[in-house]
Design an enzyme around this catalytic site. Structure first.
Site, short mmCIF file in Angstrom:
data_model
loop_
_atom_site.label_atom_id
_atom_site.label_comp_id
_atom_site.label_asym_id
_atom_site.label_seq_id
_atom_site.Cartn_x
_atom_site.Cartn_y
_atom_site.Cartn_z
N HIS A 72 0.85 -1.17 -0.20
CA HIS A 72 -0.10 -0.03 -0.07
C HIS A 72 0.79 1.32 -0.16
CE1 HIS A 72 -4.06 -1.61 0.88
NE2 HIS A 72 -3.29 -2.97 1.13
N TYR A 201 -9.26 5.54 7.84
CA TYR A 201 -9.45 6.01 9.30
C TYR A 201 -10.40 7.19 9.41
CZ TYR A 201 -4.88 3.64 10.56
OH TYR A 201 -3.98 2.71 10.74
N PRO A 293 -3.94 0.47 19.07
CA PRO A 293 -3.72 -0.07 17.72
C PRO A 293 -3.91 0.97 16.67
CG PRO A 293 -5.86 -0.91 18.64
CD PRO A 293 -5.23 -0.21 19.63
N LYS A 297 0.91 -0.39 15.31
CA LYS A 297 2.73 -0.24 15.79
C LYS A 297 2.96 -1.53 16.45
CE LYS A 297 3.92 3.28 13.63
NZ LYS A 297 4.45 2.90 12.28
N TYR A 385 4.08 6.51 10.05
CA TYR A 385 3.48 5.58 9.71
C TYR A 385 4.21 4.39 8.95
CZ TYR A 385 -0.98 3.00 8.94
OH TYR A 385 -2.10 2.13 9.04
P1 FAD Z 1 2.43 -11.76 21.71
O1 FAD Z 1 2.01 -11.75 20.44
O2 FAD Z 1 1.34 -11.54 22.78
O3 FAD Z 1 3.23 -13.15 21.93
C1 FAD Z 1 3.42 -13.73 23.20
C2 FAD Z 1 3.52 -15.18 23.33
O4 FAD Z 1 3.83 -15.73 24.46
C3 FAD Z 1 2.02 -15.62 23.00
O5 FAD Z 1 2.02 -16.63 21.98
C4 FAD Z 1 1.48 -16.38 24.50
O6 FAD Z 1 0.64 -17.50 24.05
C5 FAD Z 1 2.95 -16.67 25.11
N1 FAD Z 1 2.91 -16.73 26.56
C6 FAD Z 1 2.50 -16.02 27.31
N2 FAD Z 1 2.63 -16.33 28.78
C7 FAD Z 1 3.34 -17.68 28.60
C8 FAD Z 1 4.21 -18.28 29.45
N3 FAD Z 1 3.90 -18.00 30.83
N4 FAD Z 1 4.90 -19.20 29.08
C9 FAD Z 1 4.99 -19.70 27.76
N5 FAD Z 1 4.42 -18.58 26.55
C10 FAD Z 1 3.57 -17.70 27.21
N6 FAD Z 1 -1.50 -4.63 17.10
C11 FAD Z 1 -1.54 -3.91 15.92
O7 FAD Z 1 -0.72 -3.13 15.63
N7 FAD Z 1 -3.00 -3.94 15.18
C12 FAD Z 1 -3.73 -4.49 15.68
O8 FAD Z 1 -5.04 -4.67 15.10
C13 FAD Z 1 -3.83 -5.31 16.87
N8 FAD Z 1 -4.80 -6.11 17.35
C14 FAD Z 1 -4.39 -6.85 18.65
C15 FAD Z 1 -5.68 -7.53 18.92
C16 FAD Z 1 -5.54 -8.40 20.21
C17 FAD Z 1 -6.60 -9.13 20.94
C18 FAD Z 1 -4.24 -8.22 20.90
C19 FAD Z 1 -3.91 -8.98 22.10
C20 FAD Z 1 -3.08 -7.39 20.52
C21 FAD Z 1 -3.09 -6.85 19.17
N9 FAD Z 1 -2.22 -5.92 18.54
C22 FAD Z 1 -2.63 -5.22 17.50
C23 FAD Z 1 -0.85 -6.01 19.24
C24 FAD Z 1 0.16 -6.87 18.44
O9 FAD Z 1 -0.78 -8.29 18.01
C25 FAD Z 1 1.00 -7.07 19.58
O10 FAD Z 1 1.71 -6.04 19.84
C26 FAD Z 1 2.27 -8.23 19.18
O11 FAD Z 1 1.38 -9.46 19.13
C27 FAD Z 1 3.22 -8.35 20.10
O12 FAD Z 1 4.17 -9.54 19.69
P2 FAD Z 1 4.73 -10.37 21.08
O13 FAD Z 1 5.47 -11.20 20.38
O14 FAD Z 1 5.66 -9.16 22.07
O15 FAD Z 1 3.80 -10.73 21.88
C1 PHB Z 2 -5.71 -4.00 10.77
O1 PHB Z 2 -5.61 -4.39 9.55
O2 PHB Z 2 -5.93 -5.15 11.54
C2 PHB Z 2 -5.32 -2.80 11.23
C3 PHB Z 2 -4.83 -1.90 10.59
C4 PHB Z 2 -4.63 -0.68 10.92
C5 PHB Z 2 -4.36 -0.48 12.27
C6 PHB Z 2 -4.74 -1.37 13.21
C7 PHB Z 2 -5.16 -2.45 12.65
O3 PHB Z 2 -4.11 0.89 12.61
#
Ligand code: FAD
Ligand code: PHB
Length: 390
Positions: A72, A201, A293, A297, A385
């Site tokens: 995009h 947005y 979100p 980021k 962005y």
């Molecule tokens: P995570 O992806 O949370 O990974 C952590 C991992 O550790 C998980 O797999 C978990 O199961 C595991 N874990 C936890 N505790 C333990 C333990 N005790 N032992 C072993 N394993 C464990 N960001 C955006 O930019 N846009 C979005 O639309 C967006 N939507 C989201 C929706 C939801 C429901 C959530 C929760 C987050 C969303 N985010 C979004 C944020 C983004 O997904 C996260 O910032 C990203 O997943 C961070 O990655 P991470 O690896 O740090 O953590």
């Molecule tokens: C998404 O596609 O899930 C999405 C896109 C932009 C955002 C957050 C989520 O700022």
């Protein structure tokens, strides 16, 4: 068991850390509380910054992303019934974003680790971390009911916001900086062809709405809602009526409708802990920080952290030098705070706050008008962005 780096959590941070370490010839073991199927199906973020897409390509993970990711070159900001384009590519000297679902990133990473003989233990229980203030940290856990222990040189705390690593650090070491938002996002995935080439947005008097997509046949939509919104109150008909009310523009644009295949509510907060390291324990991704979100980021920050951490660990294992590792937290936090600012700013500009009065609404609209008409303001949005440099 013995390894160089024990990693808790197989999210984007933990898996990417393991992969980058492998490219540097460093061994790691990843422990994950959930199953492989679960993490490969978990619907979350979808926008990759240019910085993240570049990192994935450099790490040999770019092939499917290039083929299936949707490149995009802009976004729209919509208000007063009109969509205003922000041309990211033109404003940033050629940079762009890629829509590629987080669980696709996870699938690519898991596959790369398994093909390289990497060790990921899924479905582990009772994970606990020990002795990380010494040179011999340990991780204990149960696999199939049996107690296991990993001896390692470092622990990567990549276990997300609700993980066990951050709370294992002694009281008084960490300082938390936090802001809650008085709303959440209700998100759906719908089997409908995206009706706009670019993300939209939308600021609307009934609240924020975001139009995104996952593929040429799947649309991803979000609505500002209460933080504890009860999904039972949101049958598909009501979701579509509200979406159409907020999105529809005076030129007749609106999202295409189709069967809803996923629905969920996400709460919104800004959160940072400082420092992101203690002894031989290093926190990365959501374990250390959360962004609302609106700036897309969360996933990108997680990948940026581990790129910096992997460099520090590589320096240590190659030369015994610790400068990069010692500066890990400081290096990450400079960028994290800028990304926090951007995510807070996008959230503040685009959402309706119950505490706002008419003055605040006029101010928000003036800001949107400014951002969509001043090249200087648009450029600032665009460079954030597509992703600040690492
Ligand atoms: P995570 O992806 O949370 O990974 C952590 C991992 O550790 C998980 O797999 C978990 O199961 C595991 N874990 C936890 N505790 C333990 C333990 N005790 N032992 C072993 N394993 C464990 N960001 C955006 O930019 N846009 C979005 O639309 C967006 N939507 C989201 C929706 C939801 C429901 C959530 C929760 C987050 C969303 N985010 C979004 C944020 C983004 O997904 C996260 O910032 C990203 O997943 C961070 O990655 P991470 O690896 O740090 O953590
Ligand atoms: C998404 O596609 O899930 C999405 C896109 C932009 C955002 C957050 C989520 O700022």
């Amino acid at each position: 068991m013995r390894t160089q780096v024990g990693i808790v959590g197989a999210g984007p941070a933990g898996l990417m850390l393991s992969h980058l370490l492998h490219l540097e010839g460093i061994e790691s073991i990843v422990l994950e509380a959930r199953s492989r199927e679960y993490i490969e199906g978990r619907v979350r973020a979808g926008v990759l910054e240019q910085t993240t897409a570049d990192l994935m390509a450099e790490a040999g993970l770019g092939e499917r992303l290039k083929r299936e990711g949707l490149l995009h070159h802009g976004i729209y900001l919509s208000f007063h019934g009109t969509r205003h384009p922000i041309n990211l590519t033109e404003l940033t000297g050629g940079r762009s974003i890629t829509v590629y679902a987080q669980h696709e990133v996870i699938k690519d990473l898991v596959q790369a680790r398994i093909e390289a003989g990497g060790q990921i233990y899924f479905d582990v229980e009772d994970v606990s971390i020990h002795d990380f203030e010494t040179d011999h940290p340990k991780i204990r856990f149960r696999k199939d009911g049996r107690p296991e222990e990993i001896d390692c040189d470092f622990i990567g705390a990549c276990d997300g916001f609700h993980g066990i690593c951050r709370p294992s650090i002694p009281a008084g070491v960490l300082t938390a900086f936090e802001r809650h938002y008085p709303f959440g996002w209700l998100g759906i995935l719908a089997e409908a062809a995206p009706s706009s080439e670019e993300l939209v947005y939308t600021y609307h008097e009934r609240g924020f709405a975001l139009f995104s997509m996952r593929s040429p046949t799947v649309t991803r939509l979000y609505l500002q809602c209460a933080p504890d919104e009860d999904l039972a109150q949101w049958p598909d008909d009501r979701v579509w009526t509200e979406m159409m009310t907020r999105f529809r523009t005076t030129d007749g644009w609106e999202p295409n409708q189709g069967p809803v295949i996923q629905k969920g509510v996400t709460d919104m907060r800004s959160f940072v802990i400082e420092p992101m390291q203690y002894g031989r324990l290093f926190l990365a991704g959501d374990a250390a920080h959360i962004v609302p979100p609106t700036g897309a980021k969360g996933l990108n920050l997680a990948i940026a952290d581990v790129a910096i951490l992997a460099r520090g660990m590589a320096q240590f294992f190659k030369s015994g030098r610790r400068e990069l590792l010692d500066r890990y937290s400081e290096t990450c936090l400079r960028r994290i705070w800028k990304v926090q600012r951007f995510s807070w700013w996008m959230t503040s500009m685009l959402h309706r706050f119950a505490s706002d009065n008419d003055f605040d609404q006029r101010r928000q609209l003036a800001e949107l008008d400014y951002v969509t008409s001043s090249r200087a303001a648009m450029t600032s949005l665009a460079e954030n962005y597509v992703g600040l440099p690492l």
